[in-house]
Design an enzyme around this catalytic site. Structure first.
Site, mmCIF file in Angstrom:
data_model
loop_
_atom_site.group_PDB
_atom_site.id
_atom_site.type_symbol
_atom_site.label_atom_id
_atom_site.label_comp_id
_atom_site.label_asym_id
_atom_site.label_seq_id
_atom_site.Cartn_x
_atom_site.Cartn_y
_atom_site.Cartn_z
ATOM 1 N N ASP A 113 0.525 -1.144 0.052
ATOM 2 C CA ASP A 113 0.029 0.020 0.159
ATOM 3 C C ASP A 113 0.744 1.168 0.047
ATOM 4 O O ASP A 113 0.486 2.352 0.500
ATOM 5 C CB ASP A 113 -1.089 0.133 1.194
ATOM 6 N N GLU A 114 1.912 1.214 -0.493
ATOM 7 C CA GLU A 114 2.989 2.346 -0.517
ATOM 8 C C GLU A 114 3.799 2.500 -1.772
ATOM 9 O O GLU A 114 4.295 1.434 -2.174
ATOM 10 C CB GLU A 114 4.081 2.027 0.538
HETATM 11 MG MG LIG Z 1 -0.534 2.395 4.856
#
Ligand SMILES: [Mg+2]
Length: 357
Positions: A113-114
Site C-alpha cells: 500500500d505504499e
Molecule cells: Mg499504509
C-alpha cells in the site's frame, strides 16, 4: 526574484491509510464508522490471532497493528473483526498501483500500500498540486483514503508521509529538512528497527539531531555502511534513487465451488477455469511469471496458502495448471475445500520478445 525550483528531484511518497481495514470498509460499508480490526485468525478463533490493521475508530481505543487480538477485544468490547483476505487486498493494491503508474512518473512500489514517485525537478507549488490531485483521484476512483509526503529524497518523503498520517499531505522543502528531522526519534528513520535503535541509544543518540552531531566514523564502526547512510540522512543528505518497479505484483482469481469436496478430480474443472482466467489477464499484460501460489478455503472457513518458485520465467498455461493442481492437492489432507484460488506473481519486467520469423 524568488527561485521556486528545488535543487533535486521531488519525491512523492503515497501511503494508503489503514489499508486492509479500509479495503474491508469498501465491501462492508455497514462497518464504516464502527471500530474494526483485520486479523490473522478466522472469526471463530478471533481471540487467538494478531491484529494486522485496524481503522481509526479502533485506534481511538488503543487498538494497534501487531497487537494480540485478545488484547484488542479487551480494549474495545464492540470491536468488529474480520479475517484478513490477502488476495483481495492485493487485487485492490494492483489497481491503485496501475493508476499511479499511469501518471507517467518513475515509480517504486515500496509495499502493498505504499509507492514512491519521482516527480523530477519542478516548482514546489506544482508538486503540491500534483499530490493534491493524486490524493483526490485515489479517493474518488477507489474510495480509499491516503496520505502523501513530498520531499527531495525517498527517505525524507516517506518520513514526511508518516508525519502527515492519516489523510494528510505534507511538503518538506530542501532547506526545511534538517529542522524537520532534528527532534525526531532515531527510529523514525526508515530501516531503523528495534536493534539499531538500541545500538544508537547505547551511543547516547536518541534523536536524529543527535546523530547529525555525532562522529561518522563511530557510526560506521558500529553499524557499517548503514551508519554512514544514517549520518548523511541526519544531515539532510538523501542519495537514494527510485527503482522503477513492475506495477502488477500479482494476478489472481478465486472462486467458491458449487459443492465442497476433498476430491481433486472434482476440483479440477475449477482449477482449469481459474488458470484460464489468470492466463487471459497475463496475456493482456504480456508478462512472464516465476511464482505460482494457491489458496484453499475449507468448509470450516480456515485457509491455507502455498506457493512454489519456478526456476525460469514462463507463460505456460500447462505449467500453471499442473503446479496449481499439485499445490491444491497437497493442501487437501482429506479436508473438504469450499473455495480455491490461483495466483501468479514475480513477473518479468521485459515484455515478451516478438518471434523473429
Ligand atoms: Mg499504509
Amino acid at each position: 526574484m524568488i527561485c521556486l525550483e528545488s535543487n533535486h528531484d521531488i519525491i512523492m511518497h503515497i501511503d494508503m491509510d489503514y489499508f486492509f481495514a479500509a479495503c474491508e470498509e469498501l465491501r462492508h460499508p455497514e462497518l464504516k464508522g464502527k471500530a474494526m480490526a483485520v486479523g490473522t485468525s478466522r472469526f471463530e478463533d478471533r481471540e487467538k490471532g494478531v491484529v494486522q490493521t485496524c481503522n481509526y475508530e479502533a485506534r481511538k481505543f488503543g487498538v494497534k497493528s501487531g497487537m494480540p487480538t485478545s488484547m484488542a477485544f479487551k480494549l474495545c468490547k464492540e470491536l468488529e473483526y474480520l479475517q484478513s483476505d490477502e488476495f483481495y487486498y492485493e487485487d485492490v493494491s494492483g489497481k491503485i498501483m496501475e493508476y499511479l503508474k499511469s501518471l507517467g512518473y518513475k515509480m517504486e512500489i515500496m509495499s502493498i500500500d505504499e509507492a514512491a514517485l519521482d516527480l523530477g525537478e519542478m516548482p514546489y507549488e506544482v508538486a503540491i498540486n500534483v499530490a493534491k490531485e493524486t490524493k483526490d483521484a485515489v479517493r474518488k476512483k477507489f474510495g480509499l483514503p491516503s496520505t502523501i509526503g513530498l520531499s527531495t529524497g525517498k527517505n525524507f518523503a516517506k518520513m514526511a508521509c508518516d508525519k502527515a498520517k492519516p489523510d494528510g499531505l505534507i511538503m518538506v522543502k530542501t532547506d526545511e529538512i534538517k529542522d524537520f528531522l532534528k527532534d525526531m526519534a532515531v527510529e523514525k528513520i526508515p530501516g531503523v528497527g528495534p536493534k539499531t535503535k538500541e545500538k544508537l541509544n547505547r551511543m547516547k543518540l536518541s534523536t536524529i539531531g543527535d546523530i547529525s552531531r555525532s562522529n561518522k566514523m563511530d557510526l560506521i564502526a558500529e553499524l557499517g555502511s548503514f551508519g554512514s547512510q544514517l549520518y548523511n540522512l541526519s544531515n539532510g543528505v538523501d542519495t537514494s534513487k527510485i527503482i522503477d518497479t513492475n506495477v502488477i505484483l500479482s494476478i489472481s482469481r478465486e472462486r467458491t465451488m458449487a459443492a465442497s469436496t476433498s476430491d481433486i478430480n472434482e476440483i479440477d474443472p475449477m482449477i482449469k477455469k481459474l488458470v484460464a482466467e489468470v492466463m487471459s489477464d497475463l496475456g493482456k499484460k504480456r508478462y512472464l511469471f516465476k511464482t505460482i501460489g494457491v489458496k484453499v478455503r475449507y468448509e470450516d472457513f480456515t485457509e491455507k496458502i502455498k506457493s512454489r518458485n519456478l526456476h525460469h520465467y514462463t507463460d505456460s498455461e500447462e505449467i500453471l495448471y499442473s503446479n496449481s493442481r499439485n499445490l491444491i492437492s497437497s493442501l487437501l489432507y482429506g479436508k473438504k475445500a469450499r473455495k480455491i484460488g490461483v495466483r501468479v506473481s514475480d513477473f518479468n519486467d521485459i515484455k515478451k520478445q516478438k518471434k523473429l520469423f
